[in-house]
Design a protein around this motif. Structure first.
Motif, PDB file in Angstrom:
ATOM      1  N   LEU A   9      90.208  63.337 101.515  1.00  0.00           N
ATOM      2  CA  LEU A   9      89.976  61.895 101.602  1.00  0.00           C
ATOM      3  C   LEU A   9      90.497  61.330 102.922  1.00  0.00           C
ATOM      4  CD1 LEU A   9      89.603  58.952 100.628  1.00  0.00           C
ATOM      5  CD2 LEU A   9      91.701  59.226  99.294  1.00  0.00           C
ATOM      6  N   GLN A  10      91.706  61.716 103.302  1.00  0.00           N
ATOM      7  CA  GLN A  10      92.288  61.182 104.535  1.00  0.00           C
ATOM      8  C   GLN A  10      91.429  61.521 105.747  1.00  0.00           C
ATOM      9  OE1 GLN A  10      96.627  62.053 104.805  1.00  0.00           O
ATOM     10  NE2 GLN A  10      96.449  62.481 102.610  1.00  0.00           N
ATOM     11  N   GLN A  11      90.913  62.743 105.785  1.00  0.00           N
ATOM     12  CA  GLN A  11      90.075  63.138 106.919  1.00  0.00           C
ATOM     13  C   GLN A  11      88.763  62.361 106.942  1.00  0.00           C
ATOM     14  OE1 GLN A  11      90.174  67.577 107.729  1.00  0.00           O
ATOM     15  NE2 GLN A  11      91.332  67.523 105.817  1.00  0.00           N
ATOM     16  N   MET A  12      88.178  62.107 105.772  1.00  0.00           N
ATOM     17  CA  MET A  12      86.919  61.359 105.724  1.00  0.00           C
ATOM     18  C   MET A  12      87.126  59.912 106.161  1.00  0.00           C
ATOM     19  SD  MET A  12      84.823  62.820 102.405  1.00  0.00           S
ATOM     20  CE  MET A  12      85.977  62.187 101.190  1.00  0.00           C
ATOM     21  N   ILE A  13      88.231  59.311 105.734  1.00  0.00           N
ATOM     22  CA  ILE A  13      88.494  57.928 106.121  1.00  0.00           C
ATOM     23  C   ILE A  13      88.725  57.821 107.618  1.00  0.00           C
ATOM     24  CG2 ILE A  13      90.105  55.996 105.902  1.00  0.00           C
ATOM     25  CD1 ILE A  13      90.482  56.707 103.002  1.00  0.00           C
ATOM     26  N   LEU A  14      89.471  58.769 108.187  1.00  0.00           N
ATOM     27  CA  LEU A  14      89.711  58.752 109.626  1.00  0.00           C
ATOM     28  C   LEU A  14      88.402  58.864 110.396  1.00  0.00           C
ATOM     29  CD1 LEU A  14      92.927  60.939 110.009  1.00  0.00           C
ATOM     30  CD2 LEU A  14      92.671  58.533 110.636  1.00  0.00           C
ATOM     31  N   ARG A  15      87.505  59.736 109.937  1.00  0.00           N
ATOM     32  CA  ARG A  15      86.209  59.858 110.610  1.00  0.00           C
ATOM     33  C   ARG A  15      85.412  58.568 110.480  1.00  0.00           C
ATOM     34  NH1 ARG A  15      82.569  62.491 108.855  1.00  0.00           N
ATOM     35  NH2 ARG A  15      83.303  63.396 106.901  1.00  0.00           N
ATOM     36  N   ASP A  16      85.461  57.942 109.302  1.00  0.00           N
ATOM     37  CA  ASP A  16      84.697  56.721 109.072  1.00  0.00           C
ATOM     38  C   ASP A  16      85.197  55.579 109.950  1.00  0.00           C
ATOM     39  OD1 ASP A  16      82.679  55.233 107.502  1.00  0.00           O
ATOM     40  OD2 ASP A  16      84.419  54.124 106.779  1.00  0.00           O
ATOM     41  N   GLN A  17      86.499  55.550 110.229  1.00  0.00           N
ATOM     42  CA  GLN A  17      87.084  54.448 110.989  1.00  0.00           C
ATOM     43  C   GLN A  17      87.246  54.760 112.479  1.00  0.00           C
ATOM     44  OE1 GLN A  17      87.673  51.395 109.718  1.00  0.00           O
ATOM     45  NE2 GLN A  17      86.807  52.141 107.783  1.00  0.00           N
ATOM     46  N   TYR A  18      86.782  55.904 112.892  1.00  0.00           N
ATOM     47  CA  TYR A  18      86.936  56.333 114.287  1.00  0.00           C
ATOM     48  C   TYR A  18      86.302  55.316 115.250  1.00  0.00           C
ATOM     49  CZ  TYR A  18      86.725  59.458 118.366  1.00  0.00           C
ATOM     50  OH  TYR A  18      86.866  60.027 119.611  1.00  0.00           O
TER      51      TYR A  18
END
Length: 298
Positions: A88-97
């Protein structure tokens, strides 16, 4: 509500969630008494949530075995929680990049990541305190998840997140009230329930925003992909190794779990709200329903 209405509501939703985070958050390092002894007879989770509760094998087990099994089961669920929170943390970081850092959505996304880091450490320390080893999903699931976390975006990423959070939320609401459940599990469950409620609101809003005005084909495809993620998450919650760890015949235990109508009913009840939301969002195509039925979420 139109697509524009959903989009315009985004900053206000995130702003309210940020305010909630500022006023009601916990530090597990100080909220949990990590040095308190563990009562011998306290369960790891409510017996009714044990995968074997209601089976002939459960009736044959000693009370000591039942207590031990629930402790291994709760730690298996927590280990799976840690695994998915890292995804989840990795997906959120990619989404907010490279998104606007002044946007409340960006700021709450980072707040959620900080929450998830604390939750993972809390789960890890709980399992360590209980003396239970880490349980991981099967190798093929771990490898498929590598692909998912690197490619999933939009409603599929947030849908997978919502599935994991909603299922665990219902379980933990019972655990935090269980008088015969370990205090360490009750307190960690309370912390997770309070803070994850904000994460679920954020995920639901993101799904609505991404789904506003999309084509039927995209709804169909996204709904099916979210169901695949849900299938693997639910199947990974309780590792088969928990049965061997408490001296049970693993093959018999697995067979009785598969036939356990009580367990199936508990899962369907736990997922009722989630299924209602997915249905309202147009994310329950026939292939998805079939997968949810296989893991008794419908």
């Amino acid at each position: 509500m139109t697509a524009a209405d959903v989009h315009d509501a985004g900053p206000e939703v995130s702003r309210r969630l940020l305010e909630s985070s500022a006023t009601l958050s916990y530090d597990p390092a100080s909220e949990i008494d990590w040095n308190a002894p563990l009562p011998d007879g306290a369960y790891g989770l409510n017996p009714e949530w044990s995968t074997l509760y209601g089976t002939p094998l459960w009736d044959e087990m000693s009370e000591r075995q039942r207590v031990a099994l629930t402790r291994h089961e709760v730690c298996s669920i927590m280990s799976t929680g840690i695994w998915f929170e890292m995804i989840l943390q990795q997906m959120i970081l990619r989404d907010q990049y490279v998104k606007d850092p002044a946007n409340p959505e960006f700021q709450f996304a980072l707040t959620e990541i900080a929450d998830e880091c604390r939750h993972s450490i809390m789960f890890a320390r709980t399992c360590e305190k209980l003396g239970v080893p880490a349980y991981f999903p099967r190798r093929h699931v771990v490898e498929l998840a590598r692909l998912f976390k690197s490619t999933a975006s939009a409603e599929v990423a947030y849908g997978g997140t919502l599935v994991a959070e909603e299922v665990l939320d219902v379980m933990q609401r019972d655990w935090m009230r269980g008088e015969n459940v370990l205090d360490i599990v009750r307190t960690s469950s309370k912390i997770h329930v309070v803070e994850e409620s904000r994460h679920m609101k954020f995920a639901r809003h993101e799904i609505r925003e991404h789904m506003a005005g999309v084509s039927p084909t995209r709804r169909y495809t996204s709904g099916a992909l979210i169901a695949v993620v849900a299938y693997f998450i639910v199947n990974s919650l309780v590792n088969e190794g928990v049965y061997h760890a408490v001296g049970l015949d693993t093959r018999r235990a697995v067979a009785e779990v598969a036939a356990n109508e009580h367990r199936k009913s508990m899962m369907r009840n736990a997922c009722a709200g989630l299924m209602e939301f997915l249905g309202e969002s147009g994310l329950l195509p026939r292939p998805a329903v079939a997968l949810y039925q296989r893991v008794h979420m419908i």
